[in-house]
Write an enzyme that holds these catalytic residues in place. Structure first.
Site, PDB file in Angstrom:
ATOM      1  N   THR A   1      26.111  33.097  -6.481  1.00 15.60           N
ATOM      2  CA  THR A   1      26.583  33.036  -5.093  1.00 15.60           C
ATOM      3  C   THR A   1      25.973  34.226  -4.367  1.00 15.60           C
ATOM      4  OG1 THR A   1      28.670  32.083  -5.845  1.00 15.60           O
ATOM      5  CG2 THR A   1      28.608  32.972  -3.602  1.00 15.60           C
TER       6      THR A   1
ATOM      7  N   LYS B   1      28.837  26.500   0.055  1.00 11.77           N
ATOM      8  CA  LYS B   1      29.738  27.286  -0.803  1.00 11.77           C
ATOM      9  C   LYS B   1      30.571  28.275   0.026  1.00 11.77           C
ATOM     10  CE  LYS B   1      30.986  29.856  -4.482  1.00 11.77           C
ATOM     11  NZ  LYS B   1      31.761  29.438  -5.615  1.00 11.77           N
TER      12      LYS B   1
ATOM     13  N   LYS C   1      34.203  38.919  -2.036  1.00 11.49           N
ATOM     14  CA  LYS C   1      32.734  38.817  -2.006  1.00 11.49           C
ATOM     15  C   LYS C   1      32.315  37.602  -1.165  1.00 11.49           C
ATOM     16  CE  LYS C   1      28.753  37.472  -4.716  1.00 11.49           C
ATOM     17  NZ  LYS C   1      28.150  37.046  -5.972  1.00 11.49           N
TER      18      LYS C   1
HETATM   19  P1  NAD Z   1      28.917  38.651 -14.374  1.00 13.64           P
HETATM   20  O1  NAD Z   1      28.925  40.018 -13.786  1.00 13.64           O
HETATM   21  O2  NAD Z   1      29.801  38.354 -15.545  1.00 13.64           O
HETATM   22  O3  NAD Z   1      27.403  38.273 -14.814  1.00 13.64           O
HETATM   23  C1  NAD Z   1      26.251  38.696 -14.175  1.00 13.64           C
HETATM   24  C2  NAD Z   1      25.251  39.079 -15.247  1.00 13.64           C
HETATM   25  O4  NAD Z   1      24.014  39.432 -14.638  1.00 13.64           O
HETATM   26  C3  NAD Z   1      25.695  40.284 -16.066  1.00 13.64           C
HETATM   27  O5  NAD Z   1      25.719  39.939 -17.450  1.00 13.64           O
HETATM   28  C4  NAD Z   1      24.632  41.343 -15.766  1.00 13.64           C
HETATM   29  O6  NAD Z   1      24.338  42.202 -16.877  1.00 13.64           O
HETATM   30  C5  NAD Z   1      23.450  40.489 -15.393  1.00 13.64           C
HETATM   31  N1  NAD Z   1      22.443  41.191 -14.595  1.00 13.64           N
HETATM   32  C6  NAD Z   1      22.637  42.029 -13.547  1.00 13.64           C
HETATM   33  N2  NAD Z   1      21.451  42.465 -13.076  1.00 13.64           N
HETATM   34  C7  NAD Z   1      20.505  41.884 -13.849  1.00 13.64           C
HETATM   35  C8  NAD Z   1      19.086  41.949 -13.855  1.00 13.64           C
HETATM   36  N3  NAD Z   1      18.412  42.682 -12.978  1.00 13.64           N
HETATM   37  N4  NAD Z   1      18.425  41.242 -14.801  1.00 13.64           N
HETATM   38  C9  NAD Z   1      19.108  40.485 -15.700  1.00 13.64           C
HETATM   39  N5  NAD Z   1      20.439  40.382 -15.745  1.00 13.64           N
HETATM   40  C10 NAD Z   1      21.129  41.083 -14.823  1.00 13.64           C
HETATM   41  O7  NAD Z   1      29.200  37.652 -13.181  1.00 13.64           O
HETATM   42  P2  NAD Z   1      29.634  36.095 -13.275  1.00 13.64           P
HETATM   43  O8  NAD Z   1      31.103  35.993 -13.197  1.00 13.64           O
HETATM   44  O9  NAD Z   1      28.895  35.463 -14.394  1.00 13.64           O
HETATM   45  O10 NAD Z   1      29.066  35.568 -11.877  1.00 13.64           O
HETATM   46  C11 NAD Z   1      27.682  35.287 -11.679  1.00 13.64           C
HETATM   47  C12 NAD Z   1      27.517  34.671 -10.303  1.00 13.64           C
HETATM   48  O11 NAD Z   1      28.295  33.467 -10.224  1.00 13.64           O
HETATM   49  C13 NAD Z   1      27.980  35.551  -9.149  1.00 13.64           C
HETATM   50  O12 NAD Z   1      27.070  35.402  -8.092  1.00 13.64           O
HETATM   51  C14 NAD Z   1      29.351  35.002  -8.804  1.00 13.64           C
HETATM   52  O13 NAD Z   1      29.711  35.226  -7.462  1.00 13.64           O
HETATM   53  C15 NAD Z   1      29.156  33.528  -9.091  1.00 13.64           C
HETATM   54  N6  NAD Z   1      30.386  32.803  -9.419  1.00 13.64           N
HETATM   55  C16 NAD Z   1      31.302  33.320 -10.270  1.00 13.64           C
HETATM   56  C17 NAD Z   1      32.464  32.606 -10.554  1.00 13.64           C
HETATM   57  C18 NAD Z   1      33.489  33.155 -11.510  1.00 13.64           C
HETATM   58  O14 NAD Z   1      34.604  32.609 -11.565  1.00 13.64           O
HETATM   59  N7  NAD Z   1      33.183  34.199 -12.295  1.00 13.64           N
HETATM   60  C19 NAD Z   1      32.689  31.362  -9.954  1.00 13.64           C
HETATM   61  C20 NAD Z   1      31.726  30.823  -9.098  1.00 13.64           C
HETATM   62  C21 NAD Z   1      30.579  31.569  -8.833  1.00 13.64           C
END
Ligand code: NAD
Length: 290
Positions: A87, A162, A237
């Site tokens: 997102t 979204k 966010k």
């Molecule tokens: P998260 O923080 O668990 O995962 C993000 C991952 O990206 C981490 O493991 C981090 O180490 C990695 N990362 C960061 N910078 C990086 C880079 N430069 N290279 C490689 N890896 C890198 O977050 P999440 O909960 O998995 O969410 C991911 C996305 O999905 C976000 O944009 C969030 O808004 C969206 N989202 C989350 C949910 C939810 O319920 N968690 C629901 C819908 C959408």
């Protein structure tokens, strides 16, 4: 299919695992040390992207997406597709798609709803932006990771859908919570309040499917001490992204703006961090009009 998967966090890891389980050849990369069943880990984002027909990114925000995209686009073969499921802001989604297309790649922005549970179960909803050809290339993978994919329009349309959806969600959750708190003060039983509103014109997903009052309606995070679920800081966010988009598009969104201000207060100055976004109800319960 040979797939690169970058960002193996709470959402990315189970999504990548589902693709591997379905028989795809998945190479992943994350900055943090991770292990994902069935996924081969690469030493860099570029290495994970090299030779892949589709590269999926699932990253925290638009700035990180832009950074990762700049690294992987040159490593990808012409005709391959870059599918971003994070997102992020609409401007970053469009900028990355433009860069990818200029390099001869297909690009799709495909944020998801359904949370960590949906990612693990393979029941996410994808809202996608990009060309018909790009969407068609990603669609079989959406089918594995999700239960529904809507092609919303050109690049950025997925992110637009979204944040509009989540702006409605933030606003209706606040309205539902403040109405419960008012009903309490008027001496109205919460179950009766639910019985009336959930079958009357005040109904919404927040009331009917995710009721913020414990012990009332279907089981929700309210029944589990407001443990997320969908964390208040993630709602914040998305509300910030909606207001950034509204600024950029010169749209008047007073309710979205107010919801952003309330969640900012809740997360940054009150007890909201780490709580489910429906914990707005105990917040309102404790407050008075002044
Ligand atoms: P998260 O923080 O668990 O995962 C993000 C991952 O990206 C981490 O493991 C981090 O180490 C990695 N990362 C960061 N910078 C990086 C880079 N430069 N290279 C490689 N890896 C890198 O977050 P999440 O909960 O998995 O969410 C991911 C996305 O999905 C976000 O944009 C969030 O808004 C969206 N989202 C989350 C949910 C939810 O319920 N968690 C629901 C819908 C959408």
């Amino acid at each position: 299919m040979k797939i690169g998967f970058i960002g193996l966090g709470n959402m990315g890891a189970p999504m990548a695992a589902n693709l591997a389980k379905a028989g795809h050849d998945v190479t992943g990369f994350d900055m943090a040390k991770v292990e994902v069943a069935g996924v081969t880990l690469a030493a860099s984002a570029a290495a994970a992207a090299e030779g892949a027909e589709v590269v999926i990114t699932m990253l925290p925000n638009g700035q990180i997406l832009r950074h990762v995209a700049a690294e992987i686009i040159p490593a990808m073969a012409a005709g391959a597709a870059l599918v971003d499921c994070s997102t992020v802001d609409v401007d970053s989604a469009r900028a990355v798609a433009e860069q990818a297309e200029a390099a001869g790649l297909l690009a799709v922005d495909a944020p998801v709803s359904g949370g960590i549970g949906g990612a693990a179960a393979g029941t996410l909803t994808f809202m996608a932006g990009g060309s018909d050809v790009a969407f068609a290339k990603a669609a079989p993978l959406f089918e594995i990771m999700g239960q529904k994919a809507v092609h919303c329009g050109t690049s950025g349309a997925g992110q637009a859908a979204k944040i509009c959806n989540n702006m409605i969600l933030g606003v209706t959750m606040i309205a539902t919570c403040e109405a419960f708190a008012l009903a309490d003060k008027l001496g109205l039983d919460r179950q009766k309040m639910f019985d009336v509103v959930s079958t009357s014109s005040g109904y919404s997903w927040s009331m009917n499917a995710y009721c913020p009052a414990p012990g009332v309606g279907p089981t929700s995070p309210a029944d589990n001490g407001y443990k997320p679920g969908f964390a208040a800081e993630l709602m914040l966010k998305d509300l910030r992204l909606s207001q950034q988009a509204a600024d950029s598009a010169d749209a008047d969104t007073p309710m979205g703006q107010l919801a952003e201000a309330l969640y900012t207060q809740f997360v940054e100055r009150e007890e909201g961090k780490g709580m489910d976004f429906s914990a707005m109800l105990p917040r309102f319960e404790k407050r008075t009009r002044s």
